[in-house]
Enzyme design. Sequence first.
Site, PDB file in Angstrom:
ATOM      1  N   CYS A  68       4.080  -0.836  -1.870  1.00  0.00           N
ATOM      2  CA  CYS A  68       2.976  -0.239  -2.553  1.00  0.00           C
ATOM      3  C   CYS A  68       3.248   1.285  -2.917  1.00  0.00           C
ATOM      4  CB  CYS A  68       1.574  -0.336  -2.008  1.00  0.00           C
ATOM      5  SG  CYS A  68       0.160   0.549  -3.011  1.00  0.00           S
TER       6      CYS A  68
ATOM      7  N   CYS B 133       0.361   3.773  -3.036  1.00  0.00           N
ATOM      8  CA  CYS B 133      -0.399   3.960  -1.577  1.00  0.00           C
ATOM      9  C   CYS B 133       0.596   4.931  -1.321  1.00  0.00           C
ATOM     10  CB  CYS B 133      -0.550   2.687  -0.968  1.00  0.00           C
ATOM     11  SG  CYS B 133      -1.043   1.413  -1.976  1.00  0.00           S
ATOM     12  N   ASP B 134       1.846   4.564  -0.847  1.00  0.00           N
ATOM     13  CA  ASP B 134       2.668   5.080   0.111  1.00  0.00           C
ATOM     14  C   ASP B 134       3.642   6.323  -0.272  1.00  0.00           C
ATOM     15  OD1 ASP B 134       1.459   3.671   2.025  1.00  0.00           O
ATOM     16  OD2 ASP B 134       3.059   2.126   1.893  1.00  0.00           O
TER      17      ASP B 134
END
Length: 322
Positions: A136, A139-140
């Site tokens: 992701c 997200c990261d």
Amino acid sequence: MSENVIIIGSGPAGHAAAIYTARAKLNPLMFEGFMAGGVAAGGQLTTTTDVENYPGFEAISGPELMEKMRKQSLRCGTRIETLTVDSVNLSQQPFSVTVGDKTYETKIIIIATGATAKRLQAPGEDLFWQKGISACAVCDGALPLFRDKHLVVIGGGDTACEEATFLTHFASKISILVRRDKMRASKTMQERVLTNKKIEMVWDTVLVEAMGNKMLTHLKIKNVKTNKESTLEAGGLFYAIGHTPNTEFLSGQLELDETGYVKTRPGATLTNIPGVFACGDVQDKTYRQAVTAAGSGCMAALEAERYLSEKPHSNDKSNSGI
Ligand code: FAD
Ligand code: NDP
């Protein structure tokens, strides 16, 4: 005795639905799953380290955030069973939910079973998972460990394009590995990556092995047309090869789209069966974030509450407009 509401799944969507239905005095029962879809109770966030984009927490570990949600659900009065639902019967009211050798009846089902990011199971993947490899980018990708590095995205769909474009804000360079000589992404998304100077396309290429010391540093890759192997620098590797929605237990009883996601009415969590609501990643292949999952869990709870207060339910017809 029939339950009012059974919630299936325990990620942010399930817990938001639980908190709202419990506070509405609907006495919800949640099946949080036991390694359902290969993921622990608490959902996808239990598989990550820091979450830095959930409002209210500058940074919190994924497992800790989910533990807090679980505690809040319990405190509000949700009953939680650490069991995986095997099947449901949606053909008549009350619906039934089968877990092992027990069957429960319920007026409402909220499906919040999420989706599982596909992985390649390549050598080195487990070793460097969350140590340079992620599923992701949104997200990261902003984490310090990926700043100003050469990053690699695998996949040729819209997600790969979107994630690669997102990563250009942080990376020095991005390579997209595509296993064929074309992408399946939409023309617009393709154009976005093909015209971005930071992005390099690596066609006809697959991952052979992820390599490094404590953290990922390189990839061994192979051109599938020439069979030639080479090494590519990689300060980060992002899989964008699709997700699998956890809908197998529905065994065709609810309307799904062609890729297995539950179909919901746009802007709502209503499915094609009145009394069955779906929220979170199991019905969302666009946003796929904890906060959007929690938001739709809240919507499912409010819609469930309205449904219970509005109707006699035994003769419900199918929902139209899904
Ligand atoms: P999920 O979190 O997928 O949870 C569903 C739960 O239902 C699971 O526990 C599953 O085991 C259970 N379940 C499945 N089938 C059954 C069944 N039959 N019976 C009972 N239970 C069942 N989002 C962010 O906003 N910020 C981030 O930093 C972030 N980082 C991420 C990092 C990683 C590595 C991944 C994979 C995702 C990340 N995401 C992040 C995305 C976020 O985790 C998801 O969007 C969110 O968790 C979706 O929530 P959900 O409630 O829909 O489902
Ligand atoms: P897709 O299934 O569309 O694409 C997956 C990609 O990964 C394909 O290119 C596929 O290759 C590749 N792939 C699959 N398995 C492997 C493997 N083992 N090794 C290497 N490559 C592999 O998934 P997406 O997540 O990209 O998109 C899902 C849906 O969500 C789509 O409908 C998409 O349009 C939508 N979406 C829309 C967005 C938007 O509009 N902004 C953003 C993100 C998603 P191959 O083509 O060879 O099968």
